[in-house]
Design a protein around this motif. Structure first.
Motif, PDB file in Angstrom:
ATOM      1  N   ARG A   1      11.155  -0.103   9.669  1.00 38.74           N
ATOM      2  CA  ARG A   1      11.899  -1.141  10.383  1.00 38.74           C
ATOM      3  C   ARG A   1      11.199  -1.518  11.687  1.00 38.74           C
ATOM      4  N   LEU A   2      10.693  -0.516  12.399  1.00 41.70           N
ATOM      5  CA  LEU A   2       9.969  -0.792  13.641  1.00 41.70           C
ATOM      6  C   LEU A   2       8.693  -1.588  13.371  1.00 41.70           C
ATOM      7  N   GLN A   3       8.014  -1.256  12.272  1.00 44.79           N
ATOM      8  CA  GLN A   3       6.808  -2.007  11.928  1.00 44.79           C
ATOM      9  C   GLN A   3       7.138  -3.462  11.604  1.00 44.79           C
ATOM     10  N   GLN A   4       8.254  -3.672  10.883  1.00 46.09           N
ATOM     11  CA  GLN A   4       8.670  -5.038  10.572  1.00 46.09           C
ATOM     12  C   GLN A   4       9.036  -5.810  11.843  1.00 46.09           C
ATOM     13  N   GLU A   5       9.761  -5.153  12.761  1.00 45.54           N
ATOM     14  CA  GLU A   5      10.117  -5.805  14.022  1.00 45.54           C
ATOM     15  C   GLU A   5       8.864  -6.137  14.832  1.00 45.54           C
ATOM     16  N   ASN A   6       7.898  -5.219  14.817  1.00 44.29           N
ATOM     17  CA  ASN A   6       6.648  -5.469  15.534  1.00 44.29           C
ATOM     18  C   ASN A   6       5.913  -6.672  14.944  1.00 44.29           C
ATOM     19  N   ALA A   7       5.901  -6.763  13.597  1.00 44.35           N
ATOM     20  CA  ALA A   7       5.249  -7.905  12.950  1.00 44.35           C
ATOM     21  C   ALA A   7       5.963  -9.205  13.313  1.00 44.35           C
ATOM     22  N   ALA A   8       7.323  -9.170  13.361  1.00 43.89           N
ATOM     23  CA  ALA A   8       8.075 -10.375  13.731  1.00 43.89           C
ATOM     24  C   ALA A   8       7.782 -10.778  15.169  1.00 43.89           C
ATOM     25  N   LEU A   9       7.699  -9.785  16.063  1.00 46.34           N
ATOM     26  CA  LEU A   9       7.382 -10.087  17.463  1.00 46.34           C
ATOM     27  C   LEU A   9       5.972 -10.659  17.598  1.00 46.34           C
ATOM     28  N   GLN A  10       5.045 -10.132  16.815  1.00 47.98           N
ATOM     29  CA  GLN A  10       3.681 -10.662  16.846  1.00 47.98           C
ATOM     30  C   GLN A  10       3.660 -12.120  16.388  1.00 47.98           C
ATOM     31  N   ALA A  11       4.464 -12.434  15.346  1.00 47.11           N
ATOM     32  CA  ALA A  11       4.533 -13.817  14.872  1.00 47.11           C
ATOM     33  C   ALA A  11       5.129 -14.727  15.944  1.00 47.11           C
ATOM     34  N   GLN A  12       6.217 -14.268  16.608  1.00 47.50           N
ATOM     35  CA  GLN A  12       6.813 -15.061  17.681  1.00 47.50           C
ATOM     36  C   GLN A  12       5.824 -15.267  18.830  1.00 47.50           C
ATOM     37  N   LEU A  13       5.069 -14.209  19.141  1.00 48.85           N
ATOM     38  CA  LEU A  13       4.071 -14.320  20.203  1.00 48.85           C
ATOM     39  C   LEU A  13       3.008 -15.352  19.847  1.00 48.85           C
ATOM     40  N   SER A  14       2.594 -15.367  18.588  1.00 50.67           N
ATOM     41  CA  SER A  14       1.602 -16.352  18.155  1.00 50.67           C
ATOM     42  C   SER A  14       2.149 -17.770  18.286  1.00 50.67           C
ATOM     43  N   VAL A  15       3.444 -17.948  17.903  1.00 47.14           N
ATOM     44  CA  VAL A  15       4.063 -19.275  18.032  1.00 47.14           C
ATOM     45  C   VAL A  15       4.132 -19.691  19.494  1.00 47.14           C
ATOM     46  N   LEU A  16       4.526 -18.757  20.369  1.00 43.23           N
ATOM     47  CA  LEU A  16       4.611 -19.062  21.797  1.00 43.23           C
ATOM     48  C   LEU A  16       3.238 -19.414  22.369  1.00 43.23           C
ATOM     49  N   LYS A  17       2.199 -18.716  21.907  1.00 48.02           N
ATOM     50  CA  LYS A  17       0.849 -19.032  22.375  1.00 48.02           C
ATOM     51  C   LYS A  17       0.450 -20.443  21.958  1.00 48.02           C
TER      52      LYS A  17
ATOM     53  N   GLU B   1       2.495 -22.966  21.352  1.00 47.13           N
ATOM     54  CA  GLU B   1       3.258 -23.910  22.170  1.00 47.13           C
ATOM     55  C   GLU B   1       2.688 -23.999  23.579  1.00 47.13           C
ATOM     56  N   HIS B   2       2.287 -22.848  24.131  1.00 49.99           N
ATOM     57  CA  HIS B   2       1.689 -22.851  25.471  1.00 49.99           C
ATOM     58  C   HIS B   2       0.389 -23.647  25.485  1.00 49.99           C
ATOM     59  N   ASN B   3      -0.421 -23.480  24.441  1.00 47.49           N
ATOM     60  CA  ASN B   3      -1.684 -24.229  24.379  1.00 47.49           C
ATOM     61  C   ASN B   3      -1.427 -25.729  24.291  1.00 47.49           C
ATOM     62  N   ARG B   4      -0.412 -26.121  23.485  1.00 44.61           N
ATOM     63  CA  ARG B   4      -0.083 -27.543  23.388  1.00 44.61           C
ATOM     64  C   ARG B   4       0.415 -28.084  24.731  1.00 44.61           C
ATOM     65  N   ALA B   5       1.281 -27.290  25.399  1.00 45.67           N
ATOM     66  CA  ALA B   5       1.783 -27.727  26.709  1.00 45.67           C
ATOM     67  C   ALA B   5       0.647 -27.835  27.722  1.00 45.67           C
ATOM     68  N   GLN B   6      -0.280 -26.872  27.692  1.00 47.36           N
ATOM     69  CA  GLN B   6      -1.420 -26.919  28.609  1.00 47.36           C
ATOM     70  C   GLN B   6      -2.292 -28.132  28.327  1.00 47.36           C
ATOM     71  N   SER B   7      -2.430 -28.466  27.039  1.00 50.24           N
ATOM     72  CA  SER B   7      -3.206 -29.657  26.683  1.00 50.24           C
ATOM     73  C   SER B   7      -2.555 -30.919  27.233  1.00 50.24           C
ATOM     74  N   VAL B   8      -1.212 -30.979  27.144  1.00 51.25           N
ATOM     75  CA  VAL B   8      -0.498 -32.143  27.692  1.00 51.25           C
ATOM     76  C   VAL B   8      -0.680 -32.220  29.205  1.00 51.25           C
ATOM     77  N   VAL B   9      -0.596 -31.056  29.873  1.00 50.56           N
ATOM     78  CA  VAL B   9      -0.776 -31.028  31.332  1.00 50.56           C
ATOM     79  C   VAL B   9      -2.180 -31.485  31.707  1.00 50.56           C
ATOM     80  N   ASN B  10      -3.182 -31.002  30.967  1.00 47.74           N
ATOM     81  CA  ASN B  10      -4.562 -31.409  31.253  1.00 47.74           C
ATOM     82  C   ASN B  10      -4.742 -32.910  31.056  1.00 47.74           C
ATOM     83  N   THR B  11      -4.117 -33.439  29.995  1.00 43.53           N
ATOM     84  CA  THR B  11      -4.202 -34.882  29.758  1.00 43.53           C
ATOM     85  C   THR B  11      -3.543 -35.660  30.890  1.00 43.53           C
ATOM     86  N   ALA B  12      -2.380 -35.161  31.348  1.00 45.93           N
ATOM     87  CA  ALA B  12      -1.689 -35.828  32.460  1.00 45.93           C
ATOM     88  C   ALA B  12      -2.534 -35.785  33.730  1.00 45.93           C
ATOM     89  N   ASP B  13      -3.161 -34.630  33.999  1.00 49.50           N
ATOM     90  CA  ASP B  13      -4.030 -34.531  35.181  1.00 49.50           C
ATOM     91  C   ASP B  13      -5.194 -35.507  35.083  1.00 49.50           C
TER      92      ASP B  13
END
Length: 242
Positions: free
Chosen positions: A66-82, A84-96
């Motif tokens: 169960r802990l391994q499955q939760e860790n895998a889910a957290l890793q997937a969420q972290l990848s999604v957040l990364k 989204e962060h890259n897309r947001a940073q790209s938008v900020v760079n374009t705005a600058d």
């Protein structure tokens, strides 16, 4: 009595004695350690066997999975957040980049506007200059058509003189321009000529002369007079009040 006891000990009938060698202490400690290790091994085996019987290891394995499955889910969420962060940073760079481009464009427009204003002012000056070249009815011979003066922010006085010969195909004129300044200094009358003296004039149809006069401290210029000299004679005079 004592003698008998002593004789009995010394004779063959004396009691027999048996001598046994003692076991060394280090060997005794080694034997004790072996026995203790054997007992501990038996106890550990019994503990593990008891856990298997009670099913405790199965619970630990399930929790680990169960802990391994939760860790895998957290890793997937972290990848999604990364992502989204890259897309947001790209938008900020374009705005600058857009803001920087807009600032550069505004600066260029401001420079162009200043240049256009300067060109417009120069065209106005040229228009006024050529308007003064239009011959006036009843005027013949060399004349001073325009005399201008402007007090600069530096405290200097910028002057400009326009001399024309309104006739058709006039002869070339060579003479001198004498410029005099009048005003007050600390409430008293004051006057002065150009420090370099009269300026040479050589024109055929028209000529424009200009320069800058350094106004002395505590002096207020109220007017100036331009004279065109031909030798010792005065050919034209023009006075300007400020």
């Amino acid at each position: 009595m004592r003698l008998r006891l002593l004789m009995r000990r010394l004779t063959v009938s004396a009691p027999r004695m048996a001598v046994h060698s003692a076991l060394p202490w280090p060997l005794r400690w080694v034997m004790l350690a072996i026995v203790a290790g054997f007992c501990a091994a038996i106890g550990l085996w019994a503990f593990e066997f008891g856990k298997d019987i009670a099913g405790l290891d199965k619970g630990n394995k399930a929790q680990l999975e169960r802990l391994q499955q939760e860790n895998a889910a957290l890793q997937a969420q972290l990848s999604v957040l990364k992502d989204e962060h890259n897309r947001a940073q790209s938008v900020v760079n374009t705005a600058d980049t857009l803001l920087t481009t807009e600032k550069v464009t505004q600066q260029k427009l401001s420079e162009l506007n200043r240049k256009l204003e300067a060109d417009n002012q120069r065209l106005r000056n040229d228009l006024g200059f050529f308007e003064r070249l239009i011959p006036t009815s009843g005027v013949a011979g060399l004349t001073i058509r325009g005399l201008q003066a402007e007090l600069l922010k530096t405290g200097e006085l910028k002057w400009q003189v326009l001399i024309i010969q309104p006739e058709k195909n006039p002869a070339e004129f060579k003479g001198r321009l004498e410029l005099g300044f009048a005003g007050t200094e600390n409430g008293k009358p004051w006057s002065s000529l150009l420090p370099a003296g009269p300026q040479a004039v050589q024109i055929t149809q028209y000529g424009r002369l200009e320069g800058v006069f350094a106004v002395p401290k505590n002096v207020t210029v109220t007017g100036l007079t331009a004279k065109v000299l031909d030798g010792q004679s005065v050919r034209a005079v023009h006075t300007l009040k400020l």
